[in-house]
Write a protein that holds these residues in place. Structure first.
Motif, PDB file in Angstrom:
ATOM      1  N   PHE A   1       0.762  -1.438  -0.614  1.00  0.00           N
ATOM      2  CA  PHE A   1      -0.014   0.144  -0.189  1.00  0.00           C
ATOM      3  C   PHE A   1       1.096   0.924   0.346  1.00  0.00           C
ATOM      4  CE2 PHE A   1      -2.805  -3.496   2.159  1.00  0.00           C
ATOM      5  CZ  PHE A   1      -3.292  -3.475   1.173  1.00  0.00           C
TER       6      PHE A   1
ATOM      7  N   PRO B   1       1.529  -3.930  -6.774  1.00  0.00           N
ATOM      8  CA  PRO B   1       1.065  -4.027  -6.922  1.00  0.00           C
ATOM      9  C   PRO B   1       0.388  -4.835  -5.474  1.00  0.00           C
ATOM     10  CG  PRO B   1       0.425  -4.782  -8.475  1.00  0.00           C
ATOM     11  CD  PRO B   1       1.627  -4.758  -8.430  1.00  0.00           C
ATOM     12  N   PRO B   2      -0.257  -4.316  -4.423  1.00  0.00           N
ATOM     13  CA  PRO B   2      -0.659  -4.913  -3.107  1.00  0.00           C
ATOM     14  C   PRO B   2      -1.274  -6.420  -3.786  1.00  0.00           C
ATOM     15  CG  PRO B   2      -2.042  -2.990  -3.475  1.00  0.00           C
ATOM     16  CD  PRO B   2      -1.198  -2.969  -3.948  1.00  0.00           C
ATOM     17  N   GLU B   3      -1.722  -6.346  -4.858  1.00  0.00           N
ATOM     18  CA  GLU B   3      -3.353  -7.450  -5.945  1.00  0.00           C
ATOM     19  C   GLU B   3      -2.144  -8.900  -6.455  1.00  0.00           C
ATOM     20  OE1 GLU B   3      -3.723  -4.652  -6.730  1.00  0.00           O
ATOM     21  OE2 GLU B   3      -3.685  -4.305  -8.637  1.00  0.00           O
TER      22      GLU B   3
ATOM     23  N   THR C   1       1.136 -11.266   0.231  1.00  0.00           N
ATOM     24  CA  THR C   1       0.361 -11.054   1.395  1.00  0.00           C
ATOM     25  C   THR C   1      -1.020 -11.237   1.781  1.00  0.00           C
ATOM     26  OG1 THR C   1       1.437  -9.061   0.775  1.00  0.00           O
ATOM     27  CG2 THR C   1       2.779 -10.074   1.761  1.00  0.00           C
TER      28      THR C   1
END
Lengths: 287, 360
Positions: free
Chosen positions: B58, B77-79, B83
Motif C-alpha cells: 500500500f 501492487p498489493p493484488e 501477502t
C-alpha cells in the motif's frame, strides 16, 4: 407538533393542486372560476368529470412530440450526469493530486452561475457562428452541425446544470467508504476496476439513485435551459406549458400537460422511495 | 544475511520511507524466518504501520527492497503480492455476508464453486465461525468480525500474514482470548506473520521475536525474554515492561544513586566501575524489613495489584517501585537491594559476556 407544517403544505400546495386537478377534469367553478372566465378552448362540465381536455392534449401530435422530446432529453441527461458524476467522483476519491483538487473545485463552479447566463453562454458556444462551429470550420470541417437551438443543446445545458450536484453527491458517498475497505479488496487480489465494481458501486447505490432521480425531476420541470437553447418545436414540456398558458391562452391544456409531467415525476419519485426503503431494510441487517 | 537452515520468509533490506517531508522509516533491516511470528512494537509514529503497509504494497519504499522467499516484491501492487492483511478496523465489506467476504479473493481467482465452498468452510471452521457463514458483518460481534477478517486473509494461503493492530478495538478480556486464538491458529498453519502493536503485553505474549521500533529505526530485534531481560537501549528498557532508572556510580560496594543512597546489587550486566544509568525491574527490587546491608527506604504508597503488590518507595530522595508478594505485611520502613540490574551509558546497554557478577 406536525400540524403547522401539514397545514402549510395543505394550504399552499395541496389546495392549488386539488383545484388544478379539478380544472383539468372540466370543473371550472370555485377557485377556477376566474381563470375559466378568460381561458379559450375549455372543456367544462357542470356535473361529474370529463377527460376531454386530456384526450385533446394527448391527441395533439405537437404535444406528443414535446412529450417524447422531454423523455429523450431527460433520459440522456440522467445517463450522462450519472456517468460523469461517477467518473469525476471516482477520480477525486482515488487520486489526491493538485490536479484532482483543481478538478474538484472546477466541477462545482456551475452551481454558482445563474442558469439563464449559463444558457446564453452554451447557446453562443454552440450557435451557427459560435465557437465550436468556427473552430470546426478553421479545422476544415465545414459540415459540422449547428447545435444551438437543438435538443442536443438542451441536453448539454441540462447536463451542465446538473453535474455539480451529481459530483457533490457522488463524492460524499464515495468518500464515506473507508480506505481500508478499498485496500482490503486490493489485498484480496482485486484490480482497481474490480474494486470499484465489487465494493464502491454496491456501497453507493443510494447516492446514484438520488443523483439520477433528482436530475430526472429537475429536467422534467425545467424551463430556462430549453426555452433559451432549444428549438421552437418540439421542445420540452416546460416550454410547451408556458406557451399554452400564456401565448395560446389555454390554461386548462397547460394544466393537463403539467399533470402528465407530474405523473412522470411521480414515477421517478417512486424509484427513489423504493431505493430508500430497500436501503433502510438493508441497513437494519448490516448495521 | 539469510540463515542457511531457515531461509528468511521475509527480508526487509535497508528500507526507507519519507511521508509528507518527514522520515518515517529509516534504513530498516529486518529478517523474519519462515513460520515465525514477529511483532513490530513501538509508540505511535515510530513507523511500524508504515513498514507493514510497505510489506502489503500500500506504500512504496523510497529506498531498499522487500523480499519474500528470496524474490523482490517491492514494486508489485498489493493484488500481486503473496501477502494478506488483517486491518485494524477489520475492513469487512458491509454489503457482503461472511461467506462472500471470505470467498471474495477465491472468486477473483476463478476457482470452481465447489472448491471455493470447501475452502471457505474449512477456514471458517479454523476460526470457529461456521455458524455465521450467512450472517452480515454488522450482525456479529467485534471479536467474531476480527476472526472473519483473519479467515478472509488466511483463505488465500498467503506466504506472509500482516496484522495491523488487530486487537485494538476489542475489550480487554476479548483481546486476550482473540490473541491466544490468533497465536494458536498461526502456529497450527505455520504461517510467517508480522503483527503490529503498541501494546507490549500483546507483543510479549504472542511473538517469536519482537522488533522494537522508535523514530523509524529498529532499536532491538530479539525474542521476548531477551528483550525483557537484556534491553539493548534505554528506550527499549523503558518501553517494554516497567523499569526504575537511576543515574549514579558503580563502585565496589554497590550502586550509589544520585540522591546518595548506596544500594547493593546481586547481579549486573557489567562490573566495570564508573558512572552509569542503572535500570532495575520492579520485581528485581528485593525488600526486607529486618535485613541488613540494604539501603534504607520508606514506604510512600502501597498499591494492590491482585496477584502482587506494588510498593512506591523513597530511597534517599529517589522514588523506587517494587513488586512484592501480596501478603507482605505493611511497614513504614524497610531495606532494599537490587537482585538484578542493567547498566546503560549514553542510552546503550553495557554488557559483559561473562556471567553476571555480584557487587556488595
Amino acid at each position: 407538533m406536525v400540524l403547522p407544517p401539514v397545514a402549510v403544505v395543505a394550504v399552499f400546495i395541496g389546495f392549488p393542486v386539488g383545484a388544478a386537478i379539478a380544472y383539468t377534469l372540466g370543473r371550472a367553478g370555485g377557485p377556477n372560476s376566474t381563470v375559466a372566465l378568460l381561458a379559450q378552448r375549455q372543456h367544462i362540465v357542470h356535473h361529474g368529470v370529463t377527460t376531454a381536455a386530456y384526450r385533446e392534449v394527448l391527441g395533439n401530435p405537437h404535444v406528443r412530440a414535446d412529450l417524447w422530446a422531454t423523455v429523450w432529453v431527460t433520459l440522456v441527461t440522467i445517463v450522462v450526469v450519472v456517468l460523469l458524476s461517477w467518473a469525476i467522483g471516482l477520480y477525486l476519491r482515488l487520486s489526491d493530486t493538485r490536479i484532482s483538487r483543481i478538478v474538484s473545485a472546477l466541477s462545482v463552479i456551475p452551481l454558482f452561475i445563474p442558469v439563464v447566463i449559463a444558457s446564453y453562454a452554451i447557446l453562443t458556444f454552440y450557435a451557427s457562428q459560435g465557437f465550436i462551429k468556427t473552430l470546426a470550420y478553421h479545422l476544415g470541417w465545414h459540415s459540422f452541425p449547428t447545435l444551438g437551438y437543438t435538443l442536443t443543446a438542451v441536453a448539454i445545458g441540462e447536463i451542465w446544470v446538473n453535474v455539480p450536484f451529481g459530483v457533490l453527491m457522488m463524492s460524499s458517498g464515495l468518500n464515506s467508504v473507508p480506505n481500508a475497505l478499498i485496500e482490503a479488496a486490493r489485498d484480496s487480489g482485486a484490480s482497481l476496476p474490480r474494486t470499484v465494481r465489487s465494493v464502491l458501486l454496491p456501497m453507493n447505490v443510494i447516492p446514484t439513485v438520488i443523483v439520477a432521480t433528482f436530475t430526472g425531476i429537475y429536467v422534467l420541470g425545467s424551463f430556462t435551459v430549453p426555452y433559451l437553447t432549444g428549438p421552437s418545436a418540439p421542445n420540452l414540456m416546460g416550454v410547451s406549458m408556458a406557451n399554452f398558458f400564456s401565448a395560446f391562452n389555454q390554461p386548462q391544456q397547460a394544466e393537463v400537460m403539467a399533470m402528465i409531467v407530474f405523473v412522470l415525476a411521480v414515477g421517478i419519485g417512486t424509484i427513489y422511495v423504493w431505493a430508500n426503503v430497500r436501503a433502510s431494510k438493508r441497513a437494519s441487517i448490516t448495521s | 544475511m539469510t540463515d542457511a537452515q531457515t531461509p528468511a520468509g521475509l527480508l526487509i533490506d535497508r528500507v526507507s520511507k519519507d511521508l509528507g517531508g518527514r522520515t518515517i522509516v529509516s534504513d530498516m533491516q529486518l529478517e523474519v524466518h519462515a513460520g515465525e511470528l514477529t511483532c513490530l512494537l513501538g509508540p505511535s509514529g515510530c513507523g511500524k504501520t508504515t513498514t507493514l503497509r510497505m510489506i502489503g504494497g500500500f506504500l512504496q519504499p523510497d529506498a531498499g527492497a522487500i523480499l519474500i522467499d528470496g524474490s523482490d516484491i517491492s514494486r508489485l501492487p498489493p493484488e500481486k503480492r503473496p501477502t494478506a492483511m488483517v486491518f485494524q478496523n477489520y475492513a469487512l465489506w458491509p454489503h457482503m455476508t461472511v461467506f462472500k467476504n471470505v470467498s471474495f479473493g477465491l472468486r477473483l481467482r476463478k476457482l470452481p464453486k465447489a472448491e471455493i465452498r470447501e475452502r471457505v468452510e474449512n477456514v471458517l471452521e479454523l476460526v470457529g465461525l461456521t455458524h455465521h457463514i450467512h450472517s452480515y458483518p454488522a450482525r456479529i460481534s467485534g471479536g467474531e468480525q476480527q476472526r472473519v477478517a483473519l479467515a478472509r486473509a488466511l483463505v488465500l494461503e498467503p506466504k506472509v500474514l500482516l496484522l495491523d493492530e488487530p486487537l485494538s478495538n476489542l475489550d480487554a478480556k476479548l483481546r486476550v482470548r482473540v490473541r491466544e486464538d490468533i497465536r494458536e491458529i498461526q502456529q497450527r498453519i505455520g504461517i510467517t506473520t508480522i503483527f503490529v502493536t503498541h501494546d507490549q503485553d500483546e507483543a510479549l505474549s504472542l511473538s517469536d521475536r519482537i522488533a522494537v521500533m522508535s523514530g523509524g529505526r529498529v532499536e532491538q530485534y530479539a525474542d521476548p525474554r531477551t528483550l525483557y531481560r537484556h534491553p539493548a537501549t534505554h528506550f527499549v528498557a523503558s518501553f517494554v515492561g516497567a523499569m526504575n532508572f537511576y543515574t549514579g556510580t558503580l563502585g565496589g560496594d554497590g550502586f550509589r544513586l544520585a540522591g546518595g543512597a548506596q544500594v547493593p546489587v546481586d547481579s549486573l550486566s557489567s562490573r566495570t566501575p564508573g558512572e552509569y544509568e542503572i535500570g532495575v525491574r520492579p520485581e528485581d527490587v528485593t525488600v526486607s524489613s529486618n535485613g541488613d546491608g540494604g539501603a534504607e527506604a520508606s514506604v510512600v504508597r502501597e498499591i494492590q495489584r491482585g496477584h502482587y503488590k506494588e510498593l512506591v518507595l523513597d530511597v534517599g530522595g529517589d522514588e523506587m517501585r517494587a513488586f512484592v508478594a501480596p501478603d507482605l505485611p505493611a511497614v513504614d520502613r524497610l531495606r532494599v537491594r537490587f537482585s538484578r540490574g542493567v547498566l546503560y551509558r549514553d542510552g546503550v546497554l553495557q554488557e559483559q559476556s561473562e556471567s553476571p557478577v555480584a557487587v556488595r
